[in-house]
Design a protein around this motif. Structure first.
Motif, PDB file in Angstrom:
ATOM      1  N   PHE A   1     -21.240   9.646  10.453  1.00 54.69           N
ATOM      2  CA  PHE A   1     -21.230  11.095  10.292  1.00 54.69           C
ATOM      3  C   PHE A   1     -21.860  11.518   8.972  1.00 54.69           C
ATOM      4  N   VAL A   2     -22.667  12.567   9.015  1.00 52.69           N
ATOM      5  CA  VAL A   2     -23.145  13.220   7.795  1.00 52.69           C
ATOM      6  C   VAL A   2     -23.173  14.727   8.049  1.00 52.69           C
ATOM      7  N   GLN A   3     -24.182  15.204   8.789  1.00 51.65           N
ATOM      8  CA  GLN A   3     -24.298  16.629   9.046  1.00 51.65           C
ATOM      9  C   GLN A   3     -23.158  17.156   9.919  1.00 51.65           C
ATOM     10  N   SER A   4     -22.587  16.311  10.758  1.00 50.23           N
ATOM     11  CA  SER A   4     -21.570  16.760  11.703  1.00 50.23           C
ATOM     12  C   SER A   4     -20.186  16.895  11.074  1.00 50.23           C
ATOM     13  N   LYS A   5     -20.034  16.555   9.799  1.00 55.04           N
ATOM     14  CA  LYS A   5     -18.744  16.664   9.123  1.00 55.04           C
ATOM     15  C   LYS A   5     -18.887  17.527   7.868  1.00 55.04           C
ATOM     16  N   PRO A   6     -18.779  18.865   8.018  1.00 55.72           N
ATOM     17  CA  PRO A   6     -18.856  19.756   6.855  1.00 55.72           C
ATOM     18  C   PRO A   6     -17.565  19.706   6.039  1.00 55.72           C
ATOM     19  N   ALA A   7     -17.430  20.621   5.095  1.00 52.84           N
ATOM     20  CA  ALA A   7     -16.284  20.601   4.186  1.00 52.84           C
ATOM     21  C   ALA A   7     -14.967  20.838   4.926  1.00 52.84           C
ATOM     22  N   SER A   8     -13.957  20.068   4.538  1.00 50.67           N
ATOM     23  CA  SER A   8     -12.608  20.202   5.086  1.00 50.67           C
ATOM     24  C   SER A   8     -11.777  21.135   4.206  1.00 50.67           C
ATOM     25  N   ALA A   9     -10.647  21.612   4.763  1.00 50.37           N
ATOM     26  CA  ALA A   9      -9.727  22.476   4.010  1.00 50.37           C
ATOM     27  C   ALA A   9      -8.334  21.859   4.013  1.00 50.37           C
ATOM     28  N   PHE A  10      -7.648  21.930   2.866  1.00 51.29           N
ATOM     29  CA  PHE A  10      -6.315  21.357   2.740  1.00 51.29           C
ATOM     30  C   PHE A  10      -5.254  22.447   2.588  1.00 51.29           C
ATOM     31  N   THR A  11      -4.009  22.059   2.827  1.00 53.66           N
ATOM     32  CA  THR A  11      -2.894  22.973   2.615  1.00 53.66           C
ATOM     33  C   THR A  11      -2.803  23.378   1.141  1.00 53.66           C
ATOM     34  N   PRO A  12      -2.162  24.518   0.859  1.00 52.51           N
ATOM     35  CA  PRO A  12      -2.059  24.979  -0.529  1.00 52.51           C
ATOM     36  C   PRO A  12      -1.369  23.996  -1.464  1.00 52.51           C
ATOM     37  N   VAL A  13      -0.373  23.258  -0.955  1.00 50.77           N
ATOM     38  CA  VAL A  13       0.333  22.309  -1.807  1.00 50.77           C
ATOM     39  C   VAL A  13       0.312  20.916  -1.195  1.00 50.77           C
ATOM     40  N   PHE A  14       0.353  19.919  -2.056  1.00 46.70           N
ATOM     41  CA  PHE A  14       0.642  18.543  -1.678  1.00 46.70           C
ATOM     42  C   PHE A  14       2.035  18.223  -2.205  1.00 46.70           C
ATOM     43  N   VAL A  15       2.744  17.348  -1.495  1.00 47.64           N
ATOM     44  CA  VAL A  15       4.159  17.113  -1.757  1.00 47.64           C
ATOM     45  C   VAL A  15       4.408  15.624  -1.994  1.00 47.64           C
ATOM     46  N   THR A  16       5.263  15.302  -2.951  1.00 47.21           N
ATOM     47  CA  THR A  16       5.624  13.902  -3.168  1.00 47.21           C
ATOM     48  C   THR A  16       6.453  13.405  -1.984  1.00 47.21           C
ATOM     49  N   PRO A  17       6.267  12.145  -1.579  1.00 46.77           N
ATOM     50  CA  PRO A  17       6.969  11.632  -0.388  1.00 46.77           C
ATOM     51  C   PRO A  17       8.481  11.770  -0.440  1.00 46.77           C
ATOM     52  N   ASP A  18       9.080  11.574  -1.612  1.00 46.95           N
ATOM     53  CA  ASP A  18      10.541  11.653  -1.702  1.00 46.95           C
ATOM     54  C   ASP A  18      11.059  13.053  -1.387  1.00 46.95           C
ATOM     55  N   SER A  19      10.239  14.070  -1.650  1.00 47.23           N
ATOM     56  CA  SER A  19      10.661  15.450  -1.374  1.00 47.23           C
ATOM     57  C   SER A  19      10.680  15.768   0.118  1.00 47.23           C
ATOM     58  N   LEU A  20      10.083  14.890   0.920  1.00 45.61           N
ATOM     59  CA  LEU A  20      10.027  15.119   2.371  1.00 45.61           C
ATOM     60  C   LEU A  20      11.263  14.586   3.088  1.00 45.61           C
TER      61      LEU A  20
ATOM     62  N   ALA B   1       0.818  -1.215   0.000  1.00 46.88           N
ATOM     63  CA  ALA B   1       0.000   0.000   0.000  1.00 46.88           C
ATOM     64  C   ALA B   1       0.849   1.261   0.000  1.00 46.88           C
ATOM     65  N   LEU B   2       1.974   1.224   0.696  1.00 47.83           N
ATOM     66  CA  LEU B   2       2.826   2.410   0.768  1.00 47.83           C
ATOM     67  C   LEU B   2       3.354   2.813  -0.607  1.00 47.83           C
ATOM     68  N   GLY B   3       3.480   1.836  -1.504  1.00 48.95           N
ATOM     69  CA  GLY B   3       3.953   2.138  -2.842  1.00 48.95           C
ATOM     70  C   GLY B   3       2.960   2.908  -3.689  1.00 48.95           C
ATOM     71  N   TYR B   4       1.735   3.018  -3.223  1.00 51.89           N
ATOM     72  CA  TYR B   4       0.702   3.728  -3.971  1.00 51.89           C
ATOM     73  C   TYR B   4       0.477   5.145  -3.440  1.00 51.89           C
ATOM     74  N   VAL B   5       1.256   5.580  -2.452  1.00 47.34           N
ATOM     75  CA  VAL B   5       1.140   6.953  -1.950  1.00 47.34           C
ATOM     76  C   VAL B   5       1.795   7.888  -2.953  1.00 47.34           C
ATOM     77  N   ARG B   6       1.025   8.788  -3.484  1.00 48.08           N
ATOM     78  CA  ARG B   6       1.535   9.734  -4.476  1.00 48.08           C
ATOM     79  C   ARG B   6       1.911  11.084  -3.869  1.00 48.08           C
ATOM     80  N   LEU B   7       1.087  11.554  -2.910  1.00 51.06           N
ATOM     81  CA  LEU B   7       1.270  12.896  -2.365  1.00 51.06           C
ATOM     82  C   LEU B   7       0.933  12.908  -0.879  1.00 51.06           C
ATOM     83  N   VAL B   8       1.494  13.893  -0.178  1.00 53.81           N
ATOM     84  CA  VAL B   8       1.267  14.061   1.258  1.00 53.81           C
ATOM     85  C   VAL B   8       0.904  15.524   1.521  1.00 53.81           C
ATOM     86  N   GLY B   9       0.004  15.767   2.455  1.00 55.49           N
ATOM     87  CA  GLY B   9      -0.379  17.129   2.811  1.00 55.49           C
ATOM     88  C   GLY B   9      -1.007  17.180   4.185  1.00 55.49           C
ATOM     89  N   LEU B  10      -1.598  18.315   4.507  1.00 53.70           N
ATOM     90  CA  LEU B  10      -2.277  18.522   5.791  1.00 53.70           C
ATOM     91  C   LEU B  10      -3.718  18.933   5.537  1.00 53.70           C
TER      92      LEU B  10
END
Length: 336
Positions: free
Chosen positions: A186-205, A157-166
């Motif tokens: 969960f339905v009503q109790s989980k509204p829209a989430s927000a992500f960081t501006p960029v996602f990063v490839t694992p090797d860059s970390l 499964a780890l080989g299928y990770v393309r990007l990482v973010g917050l």
């Protein structure tokens, strides 16, 4: 390599962003959107990397990258599944309400299917119709996968990770008990989430990405004051390989699936509940956890949930105190 989506239509405009987050260059000749790139990753990934290298050498047209102009890297996704990898957080919440902690929680991940038809940009406000709903922030780590076949092992499964973010996985805490009481989720109790501006490839970390875990302090501030500095690599019971394999046990996953870690949570050095930063601890990644600790120690919760006008900031800094993924900074605003 760092990828972002500038606000454009429903699915954004794919750009490659410089390592220092100061510059971007358009990637439309390779793929118009991040989802299109993920769908054809074997062809697109090396070309995007070449473009990223050219950007670093100022060999391609570039523009200033302004995080406020960024949408979520995936403005909408085929799948958003959030786990609860930091079992310390689950144990504390259950302790506060006097609920028994099943032993299976330490061996079998919790996970729910969230709404993925629309995500908030990193600087978009959090719309809140009613403060009585108990609006909470949740600072988490996410990964984005390629196509994952059913039945993969944790290592595969780890080989299928393309990007990482917050992510700031917003929760409406006071709506959760009634929804869970129905036995469906969960339905009503989980509204829209927000992500960081960029996602990063694992090797860059570099060394920050090890064994399916992102290491480093997840910095959370609330109204300009330090709120959390928990290390995302510590006390993570289930790494991302385990979470992906859990989700893929009975079905395959499509490229662009987003998997969340759940609220990052660290124990105190003495093994007990975490302490506030003001008391020398690492603080918290959500308000529910500090309220839980208050309940355990003093018999009642004291810290209020988010109110209109409150501002949340979430990011992770590198060794030079530069932001790795960019910053989520959101103010709670009345709906409409």
């Amino acid at each position: 390599m760092k990828l972002a989506s500038l606000k454009h239509g429903r699915d954004g405009r794919l750009v490659v962003v410089s390592e220092d987050l100061n510059w971007f260059t358009d990637a439309f000749l390779i793929a118009p959107t991040l989802q299109a790139a993920l769908d054809d990753w074997e062809r697109c990934e090396p070309r995007l990397r070449a473009l990223a290298e050219s950007l670093e050498h100022e060999a391609v047209p570039r523009g200033r990258f302004h995080e406020r102009e960024a949408a979520a890297p995936l403005p909408r996704a085929y799948q958003w599944a959030d786990g609860s990898a930091y079992v310390n957080h689950v144990a504390l919440v259950r302790q506060a309400r006097g609920a028994e902690m099943p032993e299976s929680f330490w061996t079998d991940p919790l996970m729910y299917q969230g709404g993925s038809d629309g995500f908030l940009g990193p600087r978009d406000p959090i719309p809140l119709a009613d403060p009585a709903w108990g609006c909470d922030l949740e600072a988490e780590v996410v990964v984005v996968t390629g196509d994952v076949p059913q039945g993969v092992s944790r290592e595969e499964a780890l080989g299928y990770v393309r990007l990482v973010g917050l992510v700031n996985d917003v929760s409406l805490r006071n709506l959760i008990p009634a929804e869970l009481g129905k036995g469906f989720g969960f339905v009503q109790s989980k509204p829209a989430s927000a992500f960081t501006p960029v996602f990063v490839t694992p090797d860059s970390l570099g060394d920050r990405w090890q064994d399916g875990k992102l290491k480093g302090a997840l910095t959370v501030t609330l109204n300009g004051k330090p709120f959390g500095q928990a290390d995302a690599g510590d006390d993570m019971t289930f790494d991302f390989g385990t979470l992906i394999a859990h989700l893929a046990k009975t079905r395959s996953l499509v490229a662009g699936s987003i998997i969340g870690s759940g609220t990052v949570s660290n124990r105190d050095a003495d093994g007990g509940p975490g302490k506030p930063i003001s008391d020398g601890g690492l603080g918290y990644s959500c308000i529910a956890e500090v309220r839980t600790v208050e309940t355990i120690l003093r018999g009642k919760a004291e810290t209020p949930f988010l109110q209109h006008g409150d501002t949340v900031r979430i990011e992770m800094l590198d060794e030079k105190h530069h932001s790795i993924f960019g910053t989520i900074e959101q103010t709670v605003e009345p709906l409409g």
